[in-house]
Motif scaffolding. Structure first.
Motif, PDB file in Angstrom:
ATOM      1  N   ASN A   1       0.892  -1.300  -0.136  1.00 20.52           N
ATOM      2  CA  ASN A   1      -0.099  -0.131  -0.006  1.00 20.52           C
ATOM      3  C   ASN A   1       0.733   1.276   0.104  1.00 20.52           C
TER       4      ASN A   1
ATOM      5  N   ARG B   1      -0.536   4.781  -1.137  1.00 19.83           N
ATOM      6  CA  ARG B   1      -1.675   5.295  -1.297  1.00 19.83           C
ATOM      7  C   ARG B   1      -2.082   6.261  -0.105  1.00 19.83           C
TER       8      ARG B   1
ATOM      9  N   ALA C   1       2.732   8.386   0.568  1.00 22.78           N
ATOM     10  CA  ALA C   1       1.473   8.700  -0.131  1.00 22.78           C
ATOM     11  C   ALA C   1       1.769  10.298  -0.987  1.00 22.78           C
TER      12      ALA C   1
ATOM     13  N   ASN D   1      -1.320   5.336 -14.634  1.00 23.74           N
ATOM     14  CA  ASN D   1      -2.011   5.931 -13.374  1.00 23.74           C
ATOM     15  C   ASN D   1      -1.716   4.936 -12.129  1.00 23.74           C
ATOM     16  N   PRO D   2      -0.509   4.593 -11.946  1.00 18.81           N
ATOM     17  CA  PRO D   2      -0.344   3.517 -10.947  1.00 18.81           C
ATOM     18  C   PRO D   2      -0.513   4.162  -9.458  1.00 18.81           C
ATOM     19  N   GLN D   3      -1.343   3.471  -8.714  1.00 21.85           N
ATOM     20  CA  GLN D   3      -1.566   4.109  -7.386  1.00 21.85           C
ATOM     21  C   GLN D   3      -0.879   3.586  -6.246  1.00 21.85           C
ATOM     22  N   THR D   4       0.075   2.837  -6.363  1.00 21.67           N
ATOM     23  CA  THR D   4       1.145   2.390  -5.338  1.00 21.67           C
ATOM     24  C   THR D   4       2.401   2.496  -5.681  1.00 21.67           C
TER      25      THR D   4
ATOM     26  N   THR E   1       3.985   1.310  -9.422  1.00 21.17           N
ATOM     27  CA  THR E   1       4.760   2.114 -10.364  1.00 21.17           C
ATOM     28  C   THR E   1       6.255   1.107 -10.558  1.00 21.17           C
TER      29      THR E   1
END
Length: 150
Positions: free
Chosen positions: A106, A109, A115, A133-136, A140
């Motif tokens: 996480n 995030r 974050a 659009n990687p979220q973590t 990435t």
């Protein structure tokens, strides 16, 4: 991936971020990075942030109350000795490893470490994958290194 990016950032032969050793994510990767760092074979893009506090390595080291010298000293131990060293760390337990694994996947995030740093890192170092659009942090790194994750 364009050829200019590959010239500056050659493909790495590192374990994937989610790979585990002794049940612990990132441990095989930081061990491999430490081994390459010691021999001068870790590319600059990885050597520069190796074990710094705001990077994943630094998060890992802080969670397990280690420093750069400790991982460099232990990284070349035979597997059984490396496991014994890792398991004997103060305050280490299966629960502590499980907590790290939860945090690790996480990272980046909202509500988790890194974050605030992830959007900056994507804009500065990972523009070539920003469209994904990687979220973590792990997503990435996996996109950057061409690692498939389901």
């Amino acid at each position: 991936m364009d050829s200019d990016w590959l010239k500056l950032n050659p493909p790495m032969n590192l374990p994937a971020p989610r790979d585990t050793l002794f049940g612990c994510m990132w441990l095989p990767r930081i061990r491999a990075k430490a081994q390459q760092y010691k021999t001068g074979k870790l590319p600059e893009i990885y050597a520069r942030p190796f074990c710094i506090p705001p990077a994943v390595d630094g998060q890992f080291l802080a969670h397990f109350q280690l420093d750069k010298d400790a991982i460099l000293d232990a990284c070349d131990l035979p597997d059984a000795d490396f496991e014994a060293w890792f398991r004997a760390l103060p305050n280490n337990s299966d629960a502590h490893i499980a907590k790290w694994n939860e945090i690790a996947v996480n990272l980046g995030r909202p509500g988790y470490p890194m974050a605030e740093r992830l959007p900056w890192a994507i804009s500065e170092y990972y523009q070539h994958i920003a469209h994904l659009n990687p979220q973590t942090v792990f997503a990435t790194l996996e996109a950057d290194e061409g690692i498939a994750h389901s």
